[in-house]
Design an enzyme around this catalytic site. Structure first.
Site, PDB file in Angstrom:
ATOM      1  N   CYS A 105      16.030  -6.001  20.067  1.00  0.00           N
ATOM      2  CA  CYS A 105      15.856  -6.668  18.777  1.00  0.00           C
ATOM      3  C   CYS A 105      15.884  -8.177  18.952  1.00  0.00           C
ATOM      4  O   CYS A 105      16.852  -8.733  19.494  1.00  0.00           O
ATOM      5  CB  CYS A 105      16.945  -6.236  17.793  1.00  0.00           C
ATOM      6  SG  CYS A 105      16.774  -7.025  16.180  1.00  0.00           S
ATOM      7  N   GLN A 140      19.283   5.545  16.857  1.00  0.00           N
ATOM      8  CA  GLN A 140      19.437   4.324  17.648  1.00  0.00           C
ATOM      9  C   GLN A 140      20.675   3.541  17.217  1.00  0.00           C
ATOM     10  O   GLN A 140      20.910   3.325  16.026  1.00  0.00           O
ATOM     11  CB  GLN A 140      18.212   3.419  17.519  1.00  0.00           C
ATOM     12  CG  GLN A 140      18.285   2.216  18.453  1.00  0.00           C
ATOM     13  CD  GLN A 140      17.090   1.290  18.353  1.00  0.00           C
ATOM     14  OE1 GLN A 140      17.050   0.441  17.480  1.00  0.00           O
ATOM     15  NE2 GLN A 140      16.115   1.468  19.244  1.00  0.00           N
TER      16      GLN A 140
END
Length: 324
Positions: free
Chosen positions: A98, A68
């Site tokens: 996030c 990622q």
């Protein structure tokens, strides 16, 4: 149906990925995000957060590991994605979920959900740079402070080339506060033609059943629920296949906790290894009464040798860990 283990920074590192995938039920997992700013990263940076690249991008149990990336510069992300593929990444995943303030302030993660056009540009650049045989996927939340643009963001990702989209069914502002809005996952799946994974607030088998009913999707990504109940993926896989569900008892789980501790001692300095164990053990108290007792014993303990004894780690393994 696919069941994925979520990429949680500072929690699901290669050690926990290794231990959890030994339990079974997990089809694939994702590294903690690799932060991309303004340059091509060194191979050592990728290998630090994705050491499985040296093992064919799989955990010891054989579970595939995706790499990622997180950032906002389309060209720089594309260059690093291509390099990650050269290092062995089987799939490139892009982080738009996030919620950390430090990440968002530096224009990474969920803050980019304010800019659907940029999401499309990032996906398009990365897709062009990555070999055609290697999928590009994405993870998003429902938005920054509102889900009003969730469908536009999902379309931007899919149109840009994302082959799968994981939807954490909350906004950035909502963080991890319940509930997760699974009904929005259904709307996202209606808006795009690629597979959508539901993510958020699945702690038990019953939660998964309700999530599937409300979201209408079969694919799921498990985060804190799987960390707290290590056999949750295995339970879901068994239920989905019509097999009898047998919960993992403490006696079956304890060797995995011992394995985790031995690996943590090998990786971390003695002053840091106990904290890593306590972090996971605190989450396990949600599922195991035995973890509550053990956590109370270990909570203020900082001596690795005494923790060895409390965990019942065999002598040879204690000596091996201490010598590394």
């Amino acid at each position: 149906m696919q069941i994925a283990l979520a990429p949680m920074e500072g929690l699901v590192d290669e050690i926990l990925r290794d231990v959890l995938t030994q339990v079974g039920g997990i089809d694939w997992c994702v590294t903690e995000f690799i932060r991309v700013c303004d340059r091509l990263l060194a191979a050592s940076t990728f290998q630090k957060l994705a050491p499985e690249l040296e093992l064919g991008a799989r955990t010891r149990a054989g579970t595939p590991v995706r790499v990622q990336l997180l950032g906002s510069d389309p060209v720089c992300l594309a260059e690093n994605a291509a390099f990650a593929c050269e290092l062995g990444a089987p799939v490139i995943d892009l982080n738009f979920g996030c919620p950390a303030k430090t990440v968002n302030r530096s224009r990474g993660g969920a803050v980019l959900l304010k800019e659907p056009e940029l999401l499309h540009s990032i996906l398009s650049e990365v897709r062009r740079a990555v070999p055609a045989a290697i999928p590009v996927t994405a993870k998003m939340r429902l938005g920054f402070d509102s889900p009003d643009s969730a469908l536009d963001c999902a379309r931007a990702l899919a149109d840009g080339g994302a082959e799968q989209i994981v939807v954490h069914a909350r906004t950035k502002v909502e963080g991890y506060k319940p509930p997760a809005h699974w009904e929005w996952v259904a709307l996202v799946q209606e808006a795009v033609k690629v597979p959508v994974f539901a993510n958020g607030e699945v702690w038990t088998l019953d939660d998964w059943r309700r999530c599937r009913e409300v979201s209408g999707v079969e694919d799921i990504m498990l985060g804190r629920g799987l960390v707290s109940r290590p056999d949750l993926a295995r339970q879901i896989a068994a239920a989905r296949a019509g097999r009898q569900v047998q919960e993992m008892g403490w006696s079956e789980f304890l060797p995995l906790l011992q394995d985790f501790w031995i690996q943590a001692r090998r990786k971390l300095a003695p002053r840091y290894a106990p904290g890593r164990l306590k972090q996971w053990l605190a989450m396990l108290t949600r599922s195991y009464p035995e973890a509550v007792v053990l956590f109370a014993e270990i909570r203020r303990e900082g001596d690795c040798g005494r923790i060895d004894a409390l965990l019942g780690v065999p002598r040879l393994e204690r000596e091996w860990a201490a010598a590394v």
